[in-house]
Scaffold this motif. Sequence first.
Motif, short mmCIF file in Angstrom:
data_model
loop_
_atom_site.label_atom_id
_atom_site.label_comp_id
_atom_site.label_asym_id
_atom_site.label_seq_id
_atom_site.Cartn_x
_atom_site.Cartn_y
_atom_site.Cartn_z
N UNK A 1 0.84 -1.21 0.00
CA UNK A 1 0.00 0.00 0.00
C UNK A 1 0.87 1.25 0.00
N UNK A 2 1.87 1.25 0.87
CA UNK A 2 2.74 2.43 0.96
C UNK A 2 3.47 2.67 -0.35
N UNK A 3 3.91 1.60 -0.99
CA UNK A 3 4.58 1.74 -2.28
C UNK A 3 3.64 2.25 -3.36
N UNK A 4 2.34 2.04 -3.16
CA UNK A 4 1.32 2.54 -4.08
C UNK A 4 1.01 4.02 -3.83
N UNK A 5 1.57 4.58 -2.76
CA UNK A 5 1.32 5.98 -2.44
C UNK A 5 0.32 6.19 -1.32
N UNK A 6 -0.12 5.10 -0.69
CA UNK A 6 -1.05 5.18 0.43
C UNK A 6 -0.26 5.35 1.73
N UNK A 7 -0.60 6.34 2.53
CA UNK A 7 0.07 6.56 3.81
C UNK A 7 -0.51 5.62 4.85
N UNK A 8 0.36 4.89 5.54
CA UNK A 8 -0.08 3.93 6.56
C UNK A 8 0.00 4.58 7.94
N UNK A 9 -1.10 4.51 8.68
CA UNK A 9 -1.18 5.05 10.04
C UNK A 9 -1.35 3.86 10.99
N UNK A 10 -0.25 3.42 11.56
CA UNK A 10 -0.25 2.18 12.35
C UNK A 10 -0.47 2.47 13.83
N UNK A 11 -1.62 3.06 14.15
CA UNK A 11 -1.90 3.42 15.54
C UNK A 11 -2.11 2.18 16.41
N UNK A 12 -2.61 1.10 15.82
CA UNK A 12 -2.88 -0.10 16.59
C UNK A 12 -1.65 -0.69 17.21
N UNK A 13 -0.55 -0.68 16.47
CA UNK A 13 0.71 -1.23 17.00
C UNK A 13 1.18 -0.43 18.20
N UNK A 14 1.09 0.88 18.13
CA UNK A 14 1.52 1.73 19.24
C UNK A 14 0.74 1.38 20.50
N UNK A 15 -0.58 1.30 20.38
CA UNK A 15 -1.44 1.02 21.54
C UNK A 15 -1.12 -0.35 22.14
N UNK A 16 -1.00 -1.36 21.30
CA UNK A 16 -0.74 -2.71 21.79
C UNK A 16 0.65 -2.81 22.40
N UNK A 17 1.63 -2.17 21.80
CA UNK A 17 2.99 -2.19 22.36
C UNK A 17 3.03 -1.59 23.76
N UNK A 18 2.25 -0.53 23.98
CA UNK A 18 2.25 0.10 25.30
C UNK A 18 1.57 -0.80 26.32
N UNK A 19 0.39 -1.32 26.01
CA UNK A 19 -0.31 -2.09 27.05
C UNK A 19 0.31 -3.47 27.27
N UNK A 20 1.12 -3.93 26.34
CA UNK A 20 1.85 -5.19 26.55
C UNK A 20 3.22 -4.98 27.17
N UNK A 21 3.60 -3.72 27.37
CA UNK A 21 4.88 -3.42 27.99
C UNK A 21 6.07 -3.47 27.04
N UNK A 22 5.81 -3.57 25.75
CA UNK A 22 6.90 -3.58 24.76
C UNK A 22 7.52 -2.19 24.66
N UNK A 23 6.68 -1.17 24.76
CA UNK A 23 7.12 0.21 24.66
C UNK A 23 6.67 0.99 25.89
N UNK A 24 7.56 1.80 26.45
CA UNK A 24 7.22 2.63 27.59
C UNK A 24 6.84 4.03 27.12
#
Length: 362
Positions: free
Chosen positions: A227-250
């Motif tokens: 998608x990104x190579x097609x020119x679509x901007x990816x907004x990966x908010x889900x990964x940020x949220x999950x990383x925080x509540x799983x303790x992967x990211x502080x």
Amino acid sequence: MKRILAVLLTLVFVLPFASCGGDLKPVEPAAKQTETKKDPKPNVTKTVEIKPDESEDPEEPYTPPTDSESISHPLDGKKFIFIGNSYTYYGKCVLEKKTTNFSQEDRSHDKGYFYQIAKENGADIEVTNWTYGGHTLQDTFGGNCSADRGCDGHDHSADLADRRYDYVMIQEGGTAKGDFLENVNRIISFFRAANPNVKFCFLVHHRFYEKELTPENRKVMENLDTLEDMGVTVVDWGRLVVDVHKGVTAVPGSEMTYNRHSFIISKSASDGHHQNMLAGYITSLMTWCAVTGDSAVGQEYRFTGNPAVNSAFDFMKYRSKYYTYGKVITNFDRALKSKTEVLGFQQLIDEYLAAKAYRNYN
């Protein structure tokens, strides 16, 4: 006799100023004497850590911007449409509409979080909310909706009489249907026919990182780089949220402990998977920054829980409606009231947009 008296007077006044074997020096007054003494109890300077008040913002009272305060912005007059389902509207990025409300006019002029962020930045935009509960992209743009939400067989795309948009935000359902790239390309072609310069974003919600993926959903994740190579901007908010509540990211500078329900509601035994208002603010701000290139750091946030801005932004009512099942702990409202916590999430938004971890998905 006079000479004797004079000598005596001289001795009386001079002798007190004489020093042993030294020059004559005036003795300093007691109050000005400087002497070094060993303090048996030396003064110790204690560093007191002042923690920010998480219940109230110590800044000046928040005053929403008015139209008269808005200044010219490159996005003035631009039209945005959000295509998706409850994984976009539950967090107030856009405001929920009845699934059976098909009218483009009624779904235009949305005043959710995304609109509020644009307004805070001085941009007078128009937002259309094309999100329908329980729908996939194939339901909304496949020409024959099969979602069991009162719209079986309905062609949602036919309701868009005005198809000229400047930005199209796309979000796939919790369980995708059909060929993902084919569905996205159908949407791209649909809007480019009306505006060849239209731009696209794809919003990745947290469920793609929280459950075992169906073959269709895995196809979504495996093609984000495409998608990104097609020119679509990816907004990966889900990964940020999950990383925080799983303790992967502080969260930088955080003084709070986050769990899953810091971001996800707990409404019933079957509905503990929709994002809440904190996740919705992250979604909205991350999308705005992806579109504009602005930094998330320093962006306004106090409208998020202000019912004076919009009655839907009432933290207490939201909690009483969506946190009714089980003994869960949530602190989403405390986080959104804390300048320190919001700043930490803003820093993460910038980091995650730059990292593009989805390109290494496996």
